[in-house]
Design a protein around this motif. Sequence first.
Motif, PDB file in Angstrom:
ATOM      1  N   ALA A 108      37.815 -27.277   8.890  1.00  0.00           N
ATOM      2  CA  ALA A 108      37.715 -27.652   7.480  1.00  0.00           C
ATOM      3  C   ALA A 108      37.427 -26.444   6.578  1.00  0.00           C
ATOM      4  O   ALA A 108      37.311 -26.601   5.366  1.00  0.00           O
ATOM      5  N   GLY A 109      37.283 -25.244   7.163  1.00  0.00           N
ATOM      6  CA  GLY A 109      37.105 -24.051   6.354  1.00  0.00           C
ATOM      7  C   GLY A 109      35.724 -23.435   6.374  1.00  0.00           C
ATOM      8  O   GLY A 109      35.405 -22.590   5.540  1.00  0.00           O
ATOM      9  N   PHE A 110      34.874 -23.820   7.322  1.00  0.00           N
ATOM     10  CA  PHE A 110      33.520 -23.276   7.425  1.00  0.00           C
ATOM     11  C   PHE A 110      33.420 -22.300   8.587  1.00  0.00           C
ATOM     12  O   PHE A 110      33.945 -22.549   9.668  1.00  0.00           O
ATOM     13  N   ASP A 111      32.710 -21.202   8.354  1.00  0.00           N
ATOM     14  CA  ASP A 111      32.369 -20.259   9.409  1.00  0.00           C
ATOM     15  C   ASP A 111      30.863 -20.299   9.592  1.00  0.00           C
ATOM     16  O   ASP A 111      30.116 -20.103   8.631  1.00  0.00           O
ATOM     17  N   PRO A 112      30.383 -20.536  10.812  1.00  0.00           N
ATOM     18  CA  PRO A 112      28.939 -20.620  11.012  1.00  0.00           C
ATOM     19  C   PRO A 112      28.269 -19.248  10.982  1.00  0.00           C
ATOM     20  O   PRO A 112      28.759 -18.304  11.589  1.00  0.00           O
ATOM     21  N   VAL A 113      27.142 -19.170  10.269  1.00  0.00           N
ATOM     22  CA  VAL A 113      26.330 -17.952  10.334  1.00  0.00           C
ATOM     23  C   VAL A 113      25.480 -18.003  11.595  1.00  0.00           C
ATOM     24  O   VAL A 113      25.110 -16.963  12.136  1.00  0.00           O
ATOM     25  N   ALA A 114      25.170 -19.205  12.061  1.00  0.00           N
ATOM     26  CA  ALA A 114      24.441 -19.393  13.316  1.00  0.00           C
ATOM     27  C   ALA A 114      24.524 -20.848  13.736  1.00  0.00           C
ATOM     28  O   ALA A 114      24.691 -21.740  12.903  1.00  0.00           O
ATOM     29  N   LEU A 115      24.411 -21.069  15.040  1.00  0.00           N
ATOM     30  CA  LEU A 115      24.329 -22.403  15.616  1.00  0.00           C
ATOM     31  C   LEU A 115      23.102 -22.418  16.511  1.00  0.00           C
ATOM     32  O   LEU A 115      22.929 -21.524  17.341  1.00  0.00           O
ATOM     33  N   VAL A 116      22.252 -23.420  16.329  1.00  0.00           N
ATOM     34  CA  VAL A 116      20.982 -23.483  17.057  1.00  0.00           C
ATOM     35  C   VAL A 116      20.958 -24.717  17.954  1.00  0.00           C
ATOM     36  O   VAL A 116      21.266 -25.826  17.496  1.00  0.00           O
ATOM     37  N   ASP A 117      20.604 -24.507  19.220  1.00  0.00           N
ATOM     38  CA  ASP A 117      20.364 -25.618  20.135  1.00  0.00           C
ATOM     39  C   ASP A 117      19.407 -25.128  21.214  1.00  0.00           C
ATOM     40  O   ASP A 117      19.369 -23.932  21.516  1.00  0.00           O
ATOM     41  N   ASN A 118      18.654 -26.052  21.793  1.00  0.00           N
ATOM     42  CA  ASN A 118      17.677 -25.652  22.805  1.00  0.00           C
ATOM     43  C   ASN A 118      18.145 -25.901  24.239  1.00  0.00           C
ATOM     44  O   ASN A 118      17.434 -25.592  25.177  1.00  0.00           O
ATOM     45  N   ARG A 119      19.337 -26.426  24.407  1.00  0.00           N
ATOM     46  CA  ARG A 119      19.818 -26.728  25.760  1.00  0.00           C
ATOM     47  C   ARG A 119      20.760 -25.632  26.247  1.00  0.00           C
ATOM     48  O   ARG A 119      21.750 -25.320  25.587  1.00  0.00           O
ATOM     49  N   ASP A 120      20.460 -25.077  27.417  1.00  0.00           N
ATOM     50  CA  ASP A 120      21.245 -23.953  27.931  1.00  0.00           C
ATOM     51  C   ASP A 120      22.707 -24.320  28.157  1.00  0.00           C
ATOM     52  O   ASP A 120      23.601 -23.528  27.873  1.00  0.00           O
ATOM     53  N   VAL A 121      22.983 -25.520  28.643  1.00  0.00           N
ATOM     54  CA  VAL A 121      24.371 -25.921  28.900  1.00  0.00           C
ATOM     55  C   VAL A 121      25.156 -26.041  27.591  1.00  0.00           C
ATOM     56  O   VAL A 121      26.327 -25.654  27.528  1.00  0.00           O
ATOM     57  N   ALA A 122      24.527 -26.536  26.548  1.00  0.00           N
ATOM     58  CA  ALA A 122      25.196 -26.633  25.251  1.00  0.00           C
ATOM     59  C   ALA A 122      25.493 -25.234  24.710  1.00  0.00           C
ATOM     60  O   ALA A 122      26.603 -24.968  24.227  1.00  0.00           O
ATOM     61  N   CYS A 123      24.521 -24.339  24.787  1.00  0.00           N
ATOM     62  CA  CYS A 123      24.716 -22.979  24.278  1.00  0.00           C
ATOM     63  C   CYS A 123      25.766 -22.225  25.086  1.00  0.00           C
ATOM     64  O   CYS A 123      26.575 -21.473  24.524  1.00  0.00           O
ATOM     65  N   ALA A 124      25.794 -22.439  26.403  1.00  0.00           N
ATOM     66  CA  ALA A 124      26.809 -21.804  27.245  1.00  0.00           C
ATOM     67  C   ALA A 124      28.204 -22.295  26.849  1.00  0.00           C
ATOM     68  O   ALA A 124      29.162 -21.511  26.814  1.00  0.00           O
ATOM     69  N   THR A 125      28.321 -23.570  26.541  1.00  0.00           N
ATOM     70  CA  THR A 125      29.604 -24.123  26.108  1.00  0.00           C
ATOM     71  C   THR A 125      30.033 -23.516  24.778  1.00  0.00           C
ATOM     72  O   THR A 125      31.197 -23.119  24.612  1.00  0.00           O
ATOM     73  N   LEU A 126      29.105 -23.417  23.828  1.00  0.00           N
ATOM     74  CA  LEU A 126      29.416 -22.796  22.539  1.00  0.00           C
ATOM     75  C   LEU A 126      29.896 -21.359  22.730  1.00  0.00           C
ATOM     76  O   LEU A 126      30.905 -20.943  22.147  1.00  0.00           O
ATOM     77  N   ARG A 127      29.168 -20.606  23.539  1.00  0.00           N
ATOM     78  CA  ARG A 127      29.521 -19.194  23.757  1.00  0.00           C
ATOM     79  C   ARG A 127      30.878 -19.048  24.461  1.00  0.00           C
ATOM     80  O   ARG A 127      31.635 -18.125  24.173  1.00  0.00           O
ATOM     81  N   ALA A 128      31.173 -19.957  25.388  1.00  0.00           N
ATOM     82  CA  ALA A 128      32.450 -19.898  26.103  1.00  0.00           C
ATOM     83  C   ALA A 128      33.620 -20.224  25.182  1.00  0.00           C
ATOM     84  O   ALA A 128      34.673 -19.588  25.261  1.00  0.00           O
ATOM     85  N   ASN A 129      33.431 -21.205  24.305  1.00  0.00           N
ATOM     86  CA  ASN A 129      34.517 -21.630  23.429  1.00  0.00           C
ATOM     87  C   ASN A 129      34.714 -20.731  22.221  1.00  0.00           C
ATOM     88  O   ASN A 129      35.837 -20.584  21.732  1.00  0.00           O
ATOM     89  N   ARG A 130      33.633 -20.166  21.721  1.00  0.00           N
ATOM     90  CA  ARG A 130      33.704 -19.306  20.537  1.00  0.00           C
ATOM     91  C   ARG A 130      32.768 -18.109  20.738  1.00  0.00           C
ATOM     92  O   ARG A 130      31.666 -18.071  20.219  1.00  0.00           O
ATOM     93  N   PRO A 131      33.190 -17.101  21.500  1.00  0.00           N
ATOM     94  CA  PRO A 131      32.314 -15.977  21.830  1.00  0.00           C
ATOM     95  C   PRO A 131      31.795 -15.201  20.617  1.00  0.00           C
ATOM     96  O   PRO A 131      30.765 -14.544  20.706  1.00  0.00           O
ATOM     97  N   LYS A 132      32.479 -15.274  19.499  1.00  0.00           N
ATOM     98  CA  LYS A 132      32.046 -14.521  18.315  1.00  0.00           C
ATOM     99  C   LYS A 132      31.005 -15.269  17.484  1.00  0.00           C
ATOM    100  O   LYS A 132      30.422 -14.696  16.568  1.00  0.00           O
ATOM    101  N   TRP A 133      30.784 -16.539  17.781  1.00  0.00           N
ATOM    102  CA  TRP A 133      29.766 -17.296  17.042  1.00  0.00           C
ATOM    103  C   TRP A 133      28.376 -16.816  17.451  1.00  0.00           C
ATOM    104  O   TRP A 133      28.130 -16.495  18.610  1.00  0.00           O
ATOM    105  N   HIS A 134      27.470 -16.822  16.485  1.00  0.00           N
ATOM    106  CA  HIS A 134      26.075 -16.440  16.739  1.00  0.00           C
ATOM    107  C   HIS A 134      25.319 -17.696  17.200  1.00  0.00           C
ATOM    108  O   HIS A 134      25.014 -18.576  16.396  1.00  0.00           O
ATOM    109  N   VAL A 135      25.047 -17.771  18.490  1.00  0.00           N
ATOM    110  CA  VAL A 135      24.388 -18.933  19.084  1.00  0.00           C
ATOM    111  C   VAL A 135      22.934 -18.571  19.380  1.00  0.00           C
ATOM    112  O   VAL A 135      22.660 -17.546  20.014  1.00  0.00           O
ATOM    113  N   ILE A 136      22.020 -19.409  18.917  1.00  0.00           N
ATOM    114  CA  ILE A 136      20.597 -19.201  19.137  1.00  0.00           C
ATOM    115  C   ILE A 136      20.091 -20.309  20.050  1.00  0.00           C
ATOM    116  O   ILE A 136      20.120 -21.481  19.673  1.00  0.00           O
TER     117      ILE A 136
END
Length: 155
Positions: free
Chosen positions: A27-55
């Motif tokens: 829809a036209g948004f670029d994330p400055v950061a994505l926050v989640d506390n679950r390691d599996v969720a963060c690993a999925t984010l990093r695998a799908n979008r390596p350039k996203w800043h995942v916390i």
Amino acid sequence: MSKSRRRLKSLEICAGAGGMALGLEQAGFDPVALVDNRDVACATLRANRPKWHVIERDLLSLEPGADLPPAEDIDLLSAGLPRVRSAATASRPRGDGRELELLETAGRWVWQLRPRAVLLENVPDLVRRAGYAESRSYVGRNTSTMPVMTSAGTW
């Protein structure tokens, strides 16, 4: 000749595996950061979008000014908050008030960060049930300058 549009900036909390973030990206948004506390969720984010800043941290332990990248002019704060009393979360432990703490933290972040818009994924109970009146009041105080509408009605 088509004008190129400025892409919008988003910050997503309780991001999960990124379903909402992927839709927002389209829809036209670029994330400055994505926050989640679950390691599996963060690993999925990093695998799908390596350039996203995942916390990978507990949202309740974060302070936006100290723990996030500078985020001037955030267009959207989005949150895939845990659902309260939904069938999808029936197996999660209850009774510690964590869902409500996260909702209240989201309200505080809205007040601190002043995004242009807020998208909170929730269920109608948060809007309608008397048991959540105190949480609605807290969030309302922190978002008093923003109109709040939900798919379940006006807050």
